[in-house]
Design an enzyme around this catalytic site. Structure first.
Site, short mmCIF file in Angstrom:
data_model
loop_
_atom_site.label_atom_id
_atom_site.label_comp_id
_atom_site.label_asym_id
_atom_site.label_seq_id
_atom_site.Cartn_x
_atom_site.Cartn_y
_atom_site.Cartn_z
N HIS A 96 42.97 32.27 41.67
CA HIS A 96 42.61 32.98 40.72
C HIS A 96 41.26 32.65 40.13
CE1 HIS A 96 45.16 30.14 38.76
NE2 HIS A 96 44.34 29.94 37.59
N HIS A 98 38.49 32.52 37.25
CA HIS A 98 38.20 32.65 35.74
C HIS A 98 36.69 32.77 35.73
CE1 HIS A 98 41.86 30.47 34.40
NE2 HIS A 98 41.65 29.82 35.27
#
Length: 135
Positions: A96, A98
Site C-alpha cells: 500500500h 500512503h
C-alpha cells in the site's frame, strides 16, 4: 484470507473508494494521519512491491500519479510513503502507498527525523554498497 485490504477489495469491509482500475484501487484511509490521507493498493494480495508483476506495479503507480494531484490540491504538499516489509514499518502485509497531505503546521518532519542518527559509512562500505546495488 484475513487481510483487511483484501476484504475492502472484495466489498466485505466498506471503504470510501476514490478511483479503481483493473489492478488497483484507491480509498480514504480509515485512520488518517491528515485530512485527505489516501491509500493506493494493488487488488491482488502481495506483501512487497517486488512480489508484484510489472503490469500490476505500473498500474499501481499510475493510479498513485493520478491520485497525488488530487491529494496535493488539499495543502500543496503530499508525503508519499511505502513501508515495504514488516521491519520497514508495514503494519498491513499488503502493498500500500500512503498519500498524506502535509503542511508546515503538522507535527511530522522529514524522513531523516524518523531515525535517531545519521549513518556514517566509510569509503569502502560505500563502495561495497555501490557494487551490490548497481544494475
Amino acid at each position: 484470507m484475513d487481510c483487511i485490504f483484501c476484504k475492502i477489495i472484495s466489498g466485505q469491509i466498506p471503504a470510501k473508494i476514490l478511483k479503481e482500475t483493473d489492478d488497483s484501487i484507491s480509498f480514504l484511509d480509515a485512520f488518517p494521519l491528515a485530512k485527505g490521507h489516501v491509500l493506493v493498493i494493488p487488488k491482488n494480495h502481495h506483501q512487497k512491491i517486488q512480489d508484484m508483476s510489472e503490469k500490476e506495479n505500473s498500474d499501481l503507480f499510475s493510479l498513485v500519479h493520478t491520485m497525488i494531484s488530487k491529494v496535493d490540491s488539499i495543502t500543496g504538499s503530499t508525503l508519499l510513503a511505502v513501508h515495504n516489509g514488516k521491519d520497514a514499518g508495514q503494519e498491513v502485509p499488503h502493498v500500500h502507498v500512503h498519500l498524506v497531505p502535509r503542511s508546515k503546521y503538522d507535527s511530522a518532519g522529514a524522513i531523516h527525523s524518523m531515525f535517531d542518527n545519521s549513518l556514517k559509512l566509510s569509503d569502502s562500505e560505500i563502495d561495497e554498497l555501490y557494487t551490490k546495488l548497481k544494475i
